[in-house]
Design a protein around this motif. Structure first.
Motif, mmCIF file in Angstrom:
data_model
loop_
_atom_site.group_PDB
_atom_site.id
_atom_site.type_symbol
_atom_site.label_atom_id
_atom_site.label_comp_id
_atom_site.label_asym_id
_atom_site.label_seq_id
_atom_site.Cartn_x
_atom_site.Cartn_y
_atom_site.Cartn_z
ATOM 1 N N LYS A 187 0.827 -1.206 0.000
ATOM 2 C CA LYS A 187 0.000 0.000 0.000
ATOM 3 C C LYS A 187 0.867 1.265 0.000
ATOM 4 N N VAL A 188 1.930 1.262 0.792
ATOM 5 C CA VAL A 188 2.826 2.417 0.878
ATOM 6 C C VAL A 188 3.532 2.635 -0.452
ATOM 7 N N VAL A 189 4.004 1.557 -1.089
ATOM 8 C CA VAL A 189 4.677 1.672 -2.383
ATOM 9 C C VAL A 189 3.696 2.185 -3.428
ATOM 10 N N ARG A 192 1.829 6.760 -6.694
ATOM 11 C CA ARG A 192 0.745 7.654 -7.107
ATOM 12 C C ARG A 192 1.126 9.117 -6.847
ATOM 13 N N ILE A 193 1.742 9.381 -5.712
ATOM 14 C CA ILE A 193 2.158 10.740 -5.374
ATOM 15 C C ILE A 193 3.258 11.211 -6.324
ATOM 16 N N TYR A 221 3.730 10.189 -9.395
ATOM 17 C CA TYR A 221 3.080 10.400 -10.690
ATOM 18 C C TYR A 221 2.339 11.735 -10.699
ATOM 19 N N CYS A 222 1.614 12.009 -9.625
ATOM 20 C CA CYS A 222 0.880 13.272 -9.499
ATOM 21 C C CYS A 222 1.850 14.452 -9.491
ATOM 22 N N ASP A 223 2.948 14.332 -8.760
ATOM 23 C CA ASP A 223 3.964 15.388 -8.710
ATOM 24 C C ASP A 223 4.543 15.642 -10.098
ATOM 25 N N GLY A 224 4.894 14.599 -10.800
ATOM 26 C CA GLY A 224 5.450 14.753 -12.152
ATOM 27 C C GLY A 224 4.460 15.371 -13.111
ATOM 28 N N LEU A 225 3.221 14.929 -13.037
ATOM 29 C CA LEU A 225 2.173 15.468 -13.908
ATOM 30 C C LEU A 225 1.948 16.952 -13.625
ATOM 31 N N VAL A 255 2.733 22.034 -3.659
ATOM 32 C CA VAL A 255 3.023 22.188 -2.227
ATOM 33 C C VAL A 255 2.037 21.355 -1.406
ATOM 34 N N ALA A 256 0.768 21.372 -1.789
ATOM 35 C CA ALA A 256 -0.253 20.602 -1.060
ATOM 36 C C ALA A 256 0.027 19.101 -1.136
ATOM 37 N N VAL A 257 0.430 18.614 -2.300
ATOM 38 C CA VAL A 257 0.749 17.186 -2.455
ATOM 39 C C VAL A 257 1.957 16.828 -1.600
ATOM 40 N N ALA A 258 2.952 17.701 -1.550
ATOM 41 C CA ALA A 258 4.129 17.432 -0.723
ATOM 42 C C ALA A 258 3.757 17.390 0.757
ATOM 43 N N LEU A 259 2.880 18.300 1.180
ATOM 44 C CA LEU A 259 2.433 18.290 2.577
ATOM 45 C C LEU A 259 1.605 17.045 2.888
ATOM 46 N N LEU A 260 0.776 16.651 1.965
ATOM 47 C CA LEU A 260 -0.007 15.425 2.138
ATOM 48 C C LEU A 260 0.914 14.209 2.246
ATOM 49 N N ASN A 261 1.926 14.173 1.414
ATOM 50 C CA ASN A 261 2.893 13.078 1.451
ATOM 51 C C ASN A 261 3.642 13.071 2.784
#
Length: 185
Positions: free
Chosen positions: A8-10, A15-16, A18-22, A173-179
């Motif tokens: 699940k973590v991998v 997914r994160i 991929y989202c960051d790159g996109l 920034v929001a995705v990084a904080l979520l991660n």
């Protein structure tokens, strides 16, 4: 049970990434197109000028260019910087996948700085755009968008793209904080 949670973590990490790159590619494209639209924005019109009723009307060609207004120059430079940063950060974020150093934190801080830069440039360009659209009767500044409609429409499109670009950097920034939040659990 332990193997299932690691999977699940991998999967979540993938997914994160991929989202960051996109989002980085989207920010790169939006700021690039905004800078190109700004740099290519130019319109020439022949304006009739009447000095007195006894003299004939003069037809003077007048050109509107983006670099005549310092706010638009700031807007262009900010989008060019954001584009360059987006390209560099895309490469850096791919390198972060394998490294365990503080590069990821530096990238997030720079993402916030670029977001602030774009938002301030957008605010400056919008303020000048509003003056161009409506003028200011208190200081006798006339509206110009009625004469240079193509110029104003192209600059409006660039501003909208840049605003969406600044939102993309906000989401980075929001995705990084979520991660970070998910890793702290």
């Amino acid at each position: 049970k332990g193997v299932g949670s690691n999977l699940k973590v991998v999967e979540s990490s993938r997914r994160i990434r991929y989202c960051d790159g996109l989002l980085r590619v989207l920010g790169l494209l939006l700021t690039l197109v905004a800078a190109i639209l700004t740099c290519a924005d130019k319109e020439t019109k022949t304006i009739p000028i009447s000095i007195t009723k006894t003299l004939p009307t003069l037809h003077v060609p007048v050109t509107a260019k983006w670099h005549y207004m310092s706010a638009f120059v700031y807007f262009f430079v900010s989008n060019a910087i954001a584009f360059s940063y987006a390209a560099a950060s895309l490469v850096a974020s791919m390198a972060v996948r394998t490294s365990k150093d503080k590069t990821g934190l530096v990238v997030v801080i720079l993402d916030m700085a670029i977001m602030g830069l774009l938002l301030s440039a957008n605010g400056a360009a919008i303020a000048v755009g509003i003056l161009g659209q409506y003028g200011n009767s208190h200081v006798q500044w006339r509206k110009v968008c009625n004469s240079f409609g193509g110029f104003c429409h192209q600059m409006t499109a660039a501003i909208i793209l840049s605003l969406v670009g600044s939102l993309v950097f906000f989401w980075l920034v929001a995705v990084a904080l979520l991660n970070l939040h998910k890793k702290s659990r």
